[in-house]
Design a protein around this motif. Structure first.
Motif, PDB file in Angstrom:
ATOM      1  N   UNK A 293       2.054  -7.755   9.737  1.00  0.00           N
ATOM      2  CA  UNK A 293       0.826  -7.943   9.940  1.00  0.00           C
ATOM      3  C   UNK A 293       0.371  -8.888   8.837  1.00  0.00           C
ATOM      4  N   UNK A 294      -0.905  -9.589   9.512  1.00  0.00           N
ATOM      5  CA  UNK A 294      -1.475 -10.489   8.766  1.00  0.00           C
ATOM      6  C   UNK A 294      -2.953 -10.211   8.635  1.00  0.00           C
ATOM      7  N   UNK A 295      -3.500 -10.428   7.382  1.00  0.00           N
ATOM      8  CA  UNK A 295      -4.974 -10.048   7.294  1.00  0.00           C
ATOM      9  C   UNK A 295      -5.728 -11.225   6.257  1.00  0.00           C
ATOM     10  N   UNK A 296      -7.137 -11.303   6.760  1.00  0.00           N
ATOM     11  CA  UNK A 296      -7.849 -12.252   6.159  1.00  0.00           C
ATOM     12  C   UNK A 296      -8.196 -11.724   4.669  1.00  0.00           C
ATOM     13  N   UNK A 297      -8.823 -12.338   3.520  1.00  0.00           N
ATOM     14  CA  UNK A 297      -9.057 -11.873   2.459  1.00  0.00           C
ATOM     15  C   UNK A 297     -10.191 -10.566   2.502  1.00  0.00           C
ATOM     16  N   UNK A 298     -11.102 -10.685   3.605  1.00  0.00           N
ATOM     17  CA  UNK A 298     -12.147  -9.743   3.587  1.00  0.00           C
ATOM     18  C   UNK A 298     -11.377  -8.384   4.270  1.00  0.00           C
ATOM     19  N   UNK A 299     -10.231  -8.545   4.707  1.00  0.00           N
ATOM     20  CA  UNK A 299      -9.468  -7.183   5.091  1.00  0.00           C
ATOM     21  C   UNK A 299      -8.316  -6.918   4.056  1.00  0.00           C
ATOM     22  N   UNK A 300      -8.507  -7.313   2.794  1.00  0.00           N
ATOM     23  CA  UNK A 300      -7.271  -7.241   2.043  1.00  0.00           C
ATOM     24  C   UNK A 300      -6.955  -5.637   1.823  1.00  0.00           C
ATOM     25  N   UNK A 301      -7.889  -4.824   1.975  1.00  0.00           N
ATOM     26  CA  UNK A 301      -7.859  -3.307   1.344  1.00  0.00           C
ATOM     27  C   UNK A 301      -6.911  -2.818   2.533  1.00  0.00           C
ATOM     28  N   UNK A 302      -7.214  -3.478   3.872  1.00  0.00           N
ATOM     29  CA  UNK A 302      -6.403  -2.966   4.852  1.00  0.00           C
ATOM     30  C   UNK A 302      -5.116  -3.295   4.861  1.00  0.00           C
ATOM     31  N   UNK A 303      -4.707  -4.422   4.139  1.00  0.00           N
ATOM     32  CA  UNK A 303      -3.226  -5.205   3.927  1.00  0.00           C
ATOM     33  C   UNK A 303      -2.620  -4.056   2.713  1.00  0.00           C
ATOM     34  N   UNK A 304      -3.338  -3.674   1.975  1.00  0.00           N
ATOM     35  CA  UNK A 304      -2.766  -2.209   1.117  1.00  0.00           C
ATOM     36  C   UNK A 304      -2.481  -1.321   1.464  1.00  0.00           C
ATOM     37  N   UNK A 305      -3.332  -0.824   2.457  1.00  0.00           N
ATOM     38  CA  UNK A 305      -3.078   0.326   3.239  1.00  0.00           C
ATOM     39  C   UNK A 305      -1.823   0.089   4.342  1.00  0.00           C
ATOM     40  N   UNK A 306      -1.812  -1.065   4.934  1.00  0.00           N
ATOM     41  CA  UNK A 306      -0.516  -1.210   5.742  1.00  0.00           C
ATOM     42  C   UNK A 306       0.693  -0.831   5.021  1.00  0.00           C
ATOM     43  N   UNK A 307       0.703  -1.308   3.842  1.00  0.00           N
ATOM     44  CA  UNK A 307       2.183  -1.357   2.963  1.00  0.00           C
ATOM     45  C   UNK A 307       2.309   0.352   2.818  1.00  0.00           C
ATOM     46  N   UNK A 308       1.469   1.177   3.001  1.00  0.00           N
ATOM     47  CA  UNK A 308       1.808   2.446   2.942  1.00  0.00           C
ATOM     48  C   UNK A 308       2.445   3.201   4.111  1.00  0.00           C
ATOM     49  N   UNK A 309       2.452   2.309   5.133  1.00  0.00           N
ATOM     50  CA  UNK A 309       3.109   2.671   6.626  1.00  0.00           C
ATOM     51  C   UNK A 309       4.231   2.067   6.906  1.00  0.00           C
ATOM     52  N   UNK A 310       5.508   2.512   6.163  1.00  0.00           N
ATOM     53  CA  UNK A 310       6.560   1.791   6.589  1.00  0.00           C
ATOM     54  C   UNK A 310       7.093   2.042   8.170  1.00  0.00           C
ATOM     55  N   UNK A 311       6.398   2.898   8.656  1.00  0.00           N
ATOM     56  CA  UNK A 311       6.880   2.955  10.236  1.00  0.00           C
ATOM     57  C   UNK A 311       6.662   2.012  11.032  1.00  0.00           C
ATOM     58  N   UNK A 312       5.341   1.365  10.412  1.00  0.00           N
ATOM     59  CA  UNK A 312       4.795   0.307  11.234  1.00  0.00           C
ATOM     60  C   UNK A 312       4.724  -1.043  10.700  1.00  0.00           C
TER      61      UNK A 312
END
Ligand SMILES: NC(=O)c1ccc[n+]([C@@H]2O[C@H](COP(=O)([O-])OP(=O)(O)OC[C@H]3O[C@@H](n4cnc5c(N)ncnc54)[C@H](O)[C@@H]3O)[C@@H](O)[C@H]2O)c1
Length: 324
Positions: A293-312
């Motif tokens: 997954x790739x996120x822009x700086x404005x979506x940085x919180x979504x990048x942190x959230x993605x790291x909580x989901x090792x299944x995806x």
């Protein structure tokens, strides 16, 4: 400029902050790609191995471009593409001092390495996790086409190990419960992938019952750490990278003696960054399947959230494109 700031424990935010000033022996770097690691989440949740204090900008897996240089900096110029080491003396960049998850950040010339021309910014932000894998293989004595390597766990670290040992010519077997991560291991060069339940049968077939010349433990789970001793061949090697603090598991410790094993552990990647960069440039190894997954700086919180989901998610990157 925009930055991902840990304002307090469990409180991340994308904030407007001033562009930092540089000292005479410092450079200003424009971030380009910043990877999110488990340890960034640990830091947000209040856990880290050396003291730190909020507010703090995380980010220790990064690539960037030099946009200003201090008057005493001799070896770097505006426009240079760079990556940087995380452990710098007593400090850890992105942990005990602020890191790279900002449009601009300050670094010292002595921490930095030029990113070879052939490596993209995405590859640059993968150098830090890859260097951890590379260092563990160096400490274990290296591998070549005569070796069968078993990698236990296909998170970003185990996948980096598998990519490296495959590129070095070893027959690489990756053991991992997640089918998606097994597919990533195949994309990165593993010759065989298998669920943990099938490893004995597969290894019997691949090595004719000899066992693995090198087992690399990259799951951080004590029962898997114990299992490594059973999968390795007589006079084989076991390299422990996975981290566990304080949990226990039963292990057949007598195998260390009876198989004449050599066992190494590793932490970080001290002293191997120039060699790691030459290896990546010289081998042409493509690690980009790690970035799911790739996120822009404005979506940085979504990048942190993605790291909580090792299944995806294997590795989430935050990408920046700011100019001064
Ligand atoms: N030594 C170092 O310098 C260093 C640096 C970074 C990370 N680490 C450690 O390395 C380990 C791996 O890091 P990561 O980011 O890849 O973590 P991760 O949690 O993403 O990967 C671990 C993988 O192990 C797999 N696994 C679970 N049970 C298994 C089993 N029975 N057999 C085989 N695999 C199994 C999981 O499905 C997962 O894919 C962690 O313990 C991390 O703390 C060590």
């Amino acid at each position: 400029m925009k930055a991902l700031v840990y304002t307090a424990q469990d409180s991340p935010a994308v904030e407007q902050v001033p562009v930092p000033e540089i000292g005479p022996d410092e450079v200003l770097v424009a971030a380009r790609s910043v990877g999110v690691c488990h340890s960034d989440i640990d830091l947000l949740e209040g856990r880290y191995i050396i003291p730190f204090a909020y507010p703090l900008i995380p980010g220790h897996e990064w690539s960037g471009q030099v946009v200003r240089v201090g008057e005493r900096v001799k070896g770097l110029a505006v426009g240079d593409r760079v990556v940087g080491e995380c452990v710098i003396g007593a400090d850890h960049f992105g942990f005990s001092i602020s890191g790279a998850a900002a449009e601009f950040f300050v670094a010292k010339e002595s921490w930095l390495h030029r990113l070879p021309d052939g490596l993209s910014y995405t590859m640059g932000a993968l150098v830090e996790p890859f260097s951890v894998a590379y260092y563990a293989i160096v400490r274990a004595g290296g591998v070549d086409a005569s070796d069968t390597v078993v990698v236990l766990g296909a998170g970003p670290v185990g996948l980096a190990v598998a990519a490296a040992t495959a590129a070095m010519g070893a027959t690489t077997v990756v053991v991992e419960p997640s089918a998606d991560r097994r597919a990533a291991a195949t994309a990165l060069g593993a010759a065989h992938v298998v669920d943990p339940d099938g490893v004995d049968e597969l290894l019997e077939r691949v090595t004719g019952g000899r066992g693995a010349d090198l087992v690399v433990e990259a799951s951080g789970r004590p029962p898997v750490m114990a299992r490594a001793l059973e999968l390795v061949a007589f006079q084989g090697r076991v390299a422990y990278i996975g981290i566990d603090v304080g949990r226990e598991a039963g292990a057949k410790l007598g195998l260390i003696q009876s198989k004449e094993l050599r066992i190494t552990g590793s932490i970080g990647s001290p002293g191997v960054w120039p060699e790691t960069l030459r290896f990546l440039a010289g081998s042409g190894l493509d690690l980009t399947p790690l970035v799911t997954q790739r996120f822009g700086v404005d979506e940085a919180l979504a990048a942190l959230d993605a790291a909580h989901h090792p299944e995806s998610t294997i590795k989430a990157h935050i990408e920046f494109d700011a100019v001064l």
